[in-house]
Design a protein around this motif. Structure first.
Motif, mmCIF file in Angstrom:
data_model
loop_
_atom_site.group_PDB
_atom_site.id
_atom_site.type_symbol
_atom_site.label_atom_id
_atom_site.label_comp_id
_atom_site.label_asym_id
_atom_site.label_seq_id
_atom_site.Cartn_x
_atom_site.Cartn_y
_atom_site.Cartn_z
ATOM 1 N N VAL A 315 25.381 6.547 -18.157
ATOM 2 C CA VAL A 315 24.620 7.811 -18.062
ATOM 3 C C VAL A 315 23.607 7.665 -16.657
ATOM 4 O O VAL A 315 23.723 8.419 -15.761
ATOM 5 C CB VAL A 315 23.862 8.391 -19.036
ATOM 6 N N TYR A 339 24.114 22.213 -20.674
ATOM 7 C CA TYR A 339 23.521 20.772 -21.052
ATOM 8 C C TYR A 339 24.517 20.345 -22.336
ATOM 9 O O TYR A 339 24.614 21.115 -23.231
ATOM 10 C CB TYR A 339 22.107 20.868 -21.680
ATOM 11 N N ARG A 341 25.298 17.201 -25.125
ATOM 12 C CA ARG A 341 24.480 15.884 -25.811
ATOM 13 C C ARG A 341 25.542 14.786 -25.728
ATOM 14 O O ARG A 341 26.791 14.758 -26.411
ATOM 15 C CB ARG A 341 24.316 16.345 -27.453
ATOM 16 N N THR A 349 21.444 10.525 -28.651
ATOM 17 C CA THR A 349 22.102 11.350 -27.449
ATOM 18 C C THR A 349 21.223 11.535 -26.314
ATOM 19 O O THR A 349 19.826 11.394 -26.606
ATOM 20 C CB THR A 349 22.432 12.661 -28.007
ATOM 21 N N ILE A 350 22.101 11.836 -25.109
ATOM 22 C CA ILE A 350 21.042 12.198 -24.046
ATOM 23 C C ILE A 350 21.663 13.539 -23.618
ATOM 24 O O ILE A 350 22.634 13.726 -23.491
ATOM 25 C CB ILE A 350 21.258 11.175 -22.734
ATOM 26 N N LEU A 351 20.597 14.310 -23.369
ATOM 27 C CA LEU A 351 20.864 16.071 -23.207
ATOM 28 C C LEU A 351 21.163 15.727 -21.811
ATOM 29 O O LEU A 351 20.238 15.300 -20.827
ATOM 30 C CB LEU A 351 19.773 16.779 -23.585
ATOM 31 N N TYR A 352 22.472 15.935 -21.200
ATOM 32 C CA TYR A 352 22.690 16.152 -19.859
ATOM 33 C C TYR A 352 23.441 17.250 -19.148
ATOM 34 O O TYR A 352 23.994 18.027 -19.770
ATOM 35 C CB TYR A 352 23.762 14.911 -19.558
#
Lengths: 359, 430, 523
Positions: A315, A339, A341, A349-352
């Protein structure tokens, strides 16, 4: 340490003069006509100079003339020439040279772009570690070092190997062609601060555990292609082909390298979820190398049951560029959330951001 | 400086802070004590209202021991006091001193892996149990009491997301550690040696066998200052040993001196579960030089259930360095002598106080170390007895209940101190 | 005493002392000090122990130590000398312009404050002593809580946490207790944080059983508010956020962040690890936060002690006060006392009442400064930071990513990416070389979002001349990277040791955490 070197002498000539890439004699001629200067050899020299500074005992095997020998000599090596190309050089020479070098070296360096990476993939597959020296035009593959010197450094210091994607544009649209084994240098052991937390180890076991926690009994999991999803399957004891779309039910393989029709049939018969990983480097989530996940399949499963997985390192390596979706169905592309997760570990999680198809 | 930066005022640097959340008044704090002399006078006024006890029998997790002058000297060295997170090069001494602490503790504990100190013994116990949970992939944790209720509160809060804690404390119902049955769903059996009441439970070695028989880990909390004379938990089967190093040369400081340790065998399955730093010794490019760095930094749990690996932060490193100095000064003989002195004095105190009418020592038949329970069977509660002791210049033990208090003796006590306590109790404990 | 030797006539030129060189010709102590076990001398000992004539009870079967522990046998001066040498091989704040450990706030800790905690009237207090005999320390704790209440705007403060991370964990436990008390503890299982907040903001909630959602920075390096909108919902328990973040950038939309989380019923928890630059400027309460924490060893000057003991403070609004760790310190108008009867408390975070010596130091530091003094601390720290930025950005090969043209508050995260691409030299290697000049720096937490990072935080403790010296050292090392890279690559040259062969630290067959393990594996 024996290092092989293949230089694509015309790689990147299109970049400086506003052309996309340098594939094909026609583009190359136009590029030279516009005043392009070949840069691959100079970059290969930088990489080898770095290698020599760090590992003076390295032995370089290469190709005669502009396809490596000149760059190696410029870096101070006395290379062993194992292959003589035709004139003018062509992709066929790259393939033949890589084949000739592979059995004799510990690592194969190539200077070129996505097209060159494809040639090398065709020639050597996953038989030995390979690393690309970037030659300047924007590349989609994840097999290149960040800059030429870094390629030399990685060659000199790597201790393990990982798989990385080979992606190239075909008729203007990037496609996934397969995976090369590239050297990996673990994060340097020092420069640890007392206050540092290693929050997410760069491992897929946590991702696998998290994914499994989403699965209800009897639910199928459709795994997109990629190294992360393949590693997730491996944690569960399932070996899946790396390029295909595979279906598991948490611990057993239900279908390997499934077609769109097979997938439709499977997800119609049982509740399912989908796990995808972006293609390293470029961030394509759908529409590149996983067309089996056709719009009908995605609709049948439901976008709310589509999970994106990636290691935190992957990421971060996206550098803030959004994930890309191009399912071929505009309405479906627009239905994606802005976005997603991205599962990066157990309960993490990374919100992307996600963008529709890139122009 | 503003001119060099090209700014008109400091206000420019705060441009990103919206006016709506700015504090538009000075902080309402006491007027500053601008000179050192005024500050010292102010602090002295406050400190004068503290009275270190002249004769105290308090322990219960914070112990009065003699702190050798050299320990303080090193602990006050400005380099150690003010260093923090330098690299192994410019902070080579810090790394070596902490590696030596790990090593000195390793000798005492007979274990090959000891961490850089964590916050305190409470945290060490909580972390050790989570390590055991991750290593076994199991949920249940058996805590064999008695355990300090405050420590238990911390443990329960800390392991709650992943573990159910079952406490077996026979203090009031006659249940014995020897009765424990360990099921195959148990991640860890946790017991202390000595326990909260100071008792060294004879069942410790057999508990290890019962835990191991079903694949559970045996986690033992111990008081490290006892280990010159008491067997190391590892020698009777402990897989993870934890505790507090405050007894090893750290001042009490109103409870501010605690620091925790965790130790295991050198097995990857255990080492990978340490959330804390572990320093290792390595060669450098120059023959004969030692360097020190972080071991196995990217520790990753490949267990099927990957729970939180906690965090690494600023914890209690200097206390570790000081404990190392303490162990080096004491040496093997000093540790044996201090252990024997405390064992002997604890036994004597129980015997002597139990001879006082209205006083008994419920654990007098067992071996206790430092802490021991005193029961008042007369008309006064333990709290009332303490109040009367205070009037006579003696700080009694920690009140456990109406009838019981936890007293403590260490090498700083003499036989005469116990006799004086007994004499006062003769008067007040009827 | 020898008399001075006659040299004949001396000219003024002979007597002139030339100015010091532009950069220090620093060299750290290098003692080649053996491991303490190699210094053992059988029969020696460093300190005596009271022995008793009382009988020693025999221990139960299997509980008596058989072999004496393999501790070294050393005389007192030998122990002292060994550790004195190790201390000389350690670079503390007191010795250097310690602006390189960004996010750590390596400010000067006034020596007078150490004298208070070495005083027996702190050092010799047992935590369970009768309250009447410890009124002074209770008053200090009570007053320190009051000072921090005003500094944060919050209603109650617990001083029990052992560090900043420990305070974050306490705050997460209180968040859990708060939601549980309202009946939706089960539902609210998500905590949101940002990539540039301290990593414990992700690690502590995860340890506490929460799902953690991390927001990436937007293109300008600010936390992405659109991402927050996508993240909040009925499952949101809290937002944990540092401001300014570790890049030194203050999030100007912080009120909106708080509002978005409050709208869905979540709590907002402010990590004030970087509070040094905003003391008296803006407060957690003013931005609407429900909880915050301070690192007393950072903002309030207590020394860092090689990595602790530290001290943390958790501050909360009255809505969360019932859940504070027990006990609290109260005052009834004449006496200070502990209140341990707090049925809704999350319980204990640490034994007893916290790291009292550091609480005493922090109290003394604040009392010496007062309100205007704290604001002066913040403004000086921020001025220093921006001055250092202007000096560092003059150096070839370095940049300051994100938020172009915006000021930084408490620290700055720079990138040597260009220098690395030009020379192959890494930020870590520059750091090793910088140590040859008597200072050092830290890169960044992992993963490196900023490539080839360097994080500098000048605090208020350093003068313009100090910062000029630090920037000159960086400039010299950058010049070397371009012109004589071997000087950088071979570093350190002037330290206690040379570059380590540290691959063995990752191999179970060779790593050695203790002398025991070393003897067994390496010989």
């Amino acid at each position: 340490m024996r290092v092989g070197l293949v230089v694509n002498p015309v790689a990147g000539v299109g970049g400086r003069v506003g052309l996309k890439g340098s594939d094909g004699a026609e583009v190359q001629e136009r590029a030279f006509a516009l005043g392009a200067v070949p840069r691959a050899a100079g970059r290969a020299t930088l990489a080898l100079a770095e290698l020599r500074a760090r590992r003076p005992d390295s032995v370089v095997l290469t190709v005669a003339g502009a396809m490596g020998e000149e760059a190696a000599r410029a870096a101070g090596f006395a290379p062993e020439v194992v292959f003589a190309p035709g004139e003018p050089t062509s992709a066929a020479d790259t393939v033949a040279a890589a084949r000739a070098l592979a059995p004799q070296v510990d690592l194969l360096l190539f200077a070129g772009g996505d097209g060159t990476a494809r040639d090398v993939l065709e020639a050597v597959g996953d038989t030995l570690p390979v690393l690309g020296i970037p030659t300047g035009v924007k590349m989609h593959s994840a097999v290149f070092a960040v800059n030429p010197r870094a390629a030399g450094e990685v060659a000199a210091t790597f201790s393990r190997v990982r798989e990385a994607e080979v992606v190239d544009r075909v008729e203007g649209s990037p496609q996934l062609f397969g995976y090369l084994r590239v050297p990996d240098v673990p994060a340097r052991v020092q420069q640890r601060k007392t206050g540092s937390s290693s929050v997410t180890p760069d491992a897929v076991s946590g991702i696998a555990a998290e994914l499994r926690s989403y699965l209800a009994p009897g639910e199928l999991l459709v795994l997109g292609p990629g190294t992360t999803t393949r590693a997730v399957a491996a944690v569960w004891g399932v070996d899946v082909p790396v390029l295909g779309v595979n279906v598991v039910d948490g611990s057993t393989l239900v279908a390997a390298d499934a077609s769109a029709d097979q997938l439709l049939e499977l997800v119609a018969g049982a509740p399912a979820r989908i796990a995808l990983t972006p293609i390293g480097g470029q961030g394509f989530l759908l529409g590149r190398g996983n067309q089996q996940l056709a719009p009908e399949v995605l609709r049948a499963v439901g976008l709310d049951r589509l999970h994106v997985v990636a290691t935190e390192a992957k990421v971060v390596a996206l550098g803030g560029r959004p994930l890309l979706v191009d399912t071929g169905d505009d309405a479906l592309d627009r239905a994606f959330p802005r976005y997603v997760r991205v599962v990066v570990g157990w309960r993490r999680t990374i919100l992307y951001p996600v963008n529709e198809r890139q122009s | 400086m503003l001119a060099a930066i090209g700014a008109d005022s400091v206000e420019e640097f705060y441009a990103d802070i919206p006016d709506s959340i700015r504090l538009h008044r000075p902080l309402n704090l006491p007027d500053p004590l601008r000179s050192e002399a005024e500050l010292v006078r102010h602090m002295d006024r406050l400190l004068s209202r503290n009275k270190p006890a002249e004769l105290s029998f308090l322990g219960a997790g914070c112990y009065q021991h003699h702190v050798p002058a050299v320990v303080e000297e090193i602990g006050n060295r400005s380099e150690f006091l003010t260093a923090y997170a330098g690299e192994p090069y410019e902070d080579h001494g810090r790394f070596q001193a902490l590696w030596e602490y790990q090593s000195l503790m390793g000798e005492l504990l007979e274990l090959d892996v000891v961490n850089v100190p964590t916050y305190d013994g409470f945290q060490a116990a909580g972390t050790a149990l989570r390590m055991a949970g991750r290593a076994t992939g199991r949920r249940r944790v058996l805590v064999v009491g008695p355990v300090d209720p405050d420590k238990l509160s911390k443990i329960v809060d800390f392991v709650r997301p992943d573990h159910d804690v079952e406490v077996l404390d026979g203090t009031h119902d006659g249940w014995q550690a020897a009765d424990l049955v360990v099921g195959a769903d148990v991640a860890a059996v946790y017991i202390e040696a000595p326990n909260y009441h100071g008792v060294l439970d004879a069942a410790l070695p057999s508990l290890a066998e019962r835990a191991h028989a079903v694949g559970a880990l045996f986690v033992v909390g111990c008081n490290p200052i006892s280990l010159g004379v008491v067997a190391s938990p590892a020698s009777y089967g402990a897989d993870i040993v934890c505790g507090d190093i405050q007894p090893l040369g750290i001042r009490m400081s109103f409870g501010g001196g605690n620091a925790g340790f965790i130790a295991t065998r050198d097995e990857e399955r255990l080492v990978r579960e340490f959330p804390s730093r572990l320093f290792g010794v390595v060669p450098t490019v120059v023959e004969g030089e030692y360097g020190f760095g972080d071991v196995f930094y990217d520790r990753t749990s490949f267990a099927l259930r990957e729970e939180g690996k906690e965090w690494v932060g600023t914890a209690a490193a200097l206390n570790g360095i000081m404990a190392g100095v303490y162990l080096a000064l004491m040496g093997p003989r000093g540790m044996r002598e201090i252990g024997e002195t405390i064992l002997a004095l604890t036994a004597y105190a129980q015997e002597r106080l139990a001879a006082v009418p209205g006083v008994s020592a419920p654990n007098a038949g067992l071996v206790s170390f430092a802490d021991f329970v005193v029961r008042f069977t007369g008309s006064r509660t333990a709290a009332e007895i303490n109040a009367l002791l205070l009037e006579r210049g003696i700080q009694g033990g920690k009140v456990l209940s109406d009838s019981d208090a936890l007293f403590c003796v260490t090498e700083i006590h003499a036989r005469e101190d116990v006799d004086r306590l007994a004499a006062v109790l003769e008067e007040i404990a009827k | 005493m020898s008399s001075s030797v006659s040299h004949g006539p001396v000219s003024p030129a002979d007597a002139r002392v030339a100015p010091k060189p532009g950069l220090r010709r620093f060299h750290q102590a290098r003692w080649d000090e053996p491991l303490i076990f190699e210094l053992t001398s059988p029969g020696e000992r460093g300190v005596g122990v009271p022995v008793t004539s009382l009988p020693v009870p025999s221990l139960p079967a299997g509980l008596a130590r058989v072999a004496a522990p393999g501790l070294p046998e050393m005389s007192q001066p030998h122990v002292l000398r060994h550790y004195m040498r190790l201390s000389q091989e350690t670079l503390g704040v007191d010795l250097n312009v310690d602006v390189g450990q960004g996010t750590c706030t390596m400010k000067y800790s006034p020596k007078v404050n150490d004298s208070f905690v070495r005083d027996a009237r702190i050092a010799e207090l047992h935590p369970l002593q009768d309250e009447g005999s410890v009124q002074g320390v209770l008053e200090i704790l009570y007053r320190l809580e009051g000072l921090l209440k005003e500094i944060s705007g919050m209603d109650r403060v617990s001083l029990q946490p052992a560090s900043g991370s420990s305070a974050i964990y306490a705050n997460v436990s209180m968040i859990r207790a708060y939601h549980a008390s309202r009946g939706d503890g089960e539902l609210r299982d998500e905590i949101i944080t940002t990539q540039f907040s301290h990593p414990t903001n992700a690690a502590a909630p995860k340890t506490a059983g929460y799902r953690v959602i991390t927001l990436m920075p937007d293109a300008d390096g600010y936390p992405d508010i659109e991402a927050l909108r996508a993240a909040v919902g009925p499952r949101t328990a809290a937002l944990l956020i540092t401001n300014p973040e570790d890049t030194g950038i203050f999030n100007p939309r912080i009120e909106e962040f708080v509002r978005l989380v409050h709208e869905v019923g979540g709590l907002c928890c402010y990590d004030q690890a970087n509070a040094n630059g905003i003391l008296g400027i803006t407060r957690a309460r003013d931005a609407g936060f429900d909880l915050c924490h301070f690192n007393l060893h950072k903002t309030f000057s207590t020394p860092h002690m090689c990595g602790g003991p530290a001290a943390g403070a958790s501050a909360v609004t009255s809505a969360l006060a019932p859940f504070l760790p027990r006990p609290t310190v109260e005052f009834d108008g004449s006496r200070y006392f502990f209140d341990d009867d707090r049925p809704e408390s999350i319980g204990k975070i640490r034994p007893f009442y916290g790291v009292v010596p550091n609480l005493v130091r922090a109290y003394a530091w604040i009392m010496a400064l007062g309100g205007p003094g704290l604001r002066e601390v913040a403004e000086t720290a921020v001025l220093n930071n921006n001055y250092l930025i202007s000096k560092v950005l003059e150096i070839k090969g370095v940049s300051l990513p994100y938020a172009q043209g915006r000021r930084r508050v408490e620290q700055a995260r720079y990138s040597w990416e260009k220098l690395n691409a030009d020379t192959g030299v890494h930020s870590e290697e520059i750091g090793y070389r910088v140590a040859d000049f008597g200072t050092h720096y830290w890169t960044s937490h992992h993963p490196y979002l900023v490539p080839e990072p360097m994080t500098l935080e000048p605090t208020e403790s350093y003068s313009q001349a100090d910062l000029d010296e630090y920037a000159a050292i960086l400039a010299e090392v950058a010049r070397e990277a371009y012109e004589e890279p071997e000087a950088v690559r071979g570093a350190p040259h002037n330290g206690p040791i040379h570059r380590m062969r540290d691959a063995s630290l990752e191999d179970p067959g060779t790593w050695a955490v203790t002398w025991r393990a070393y003897r067994r594996k390496v010989g």
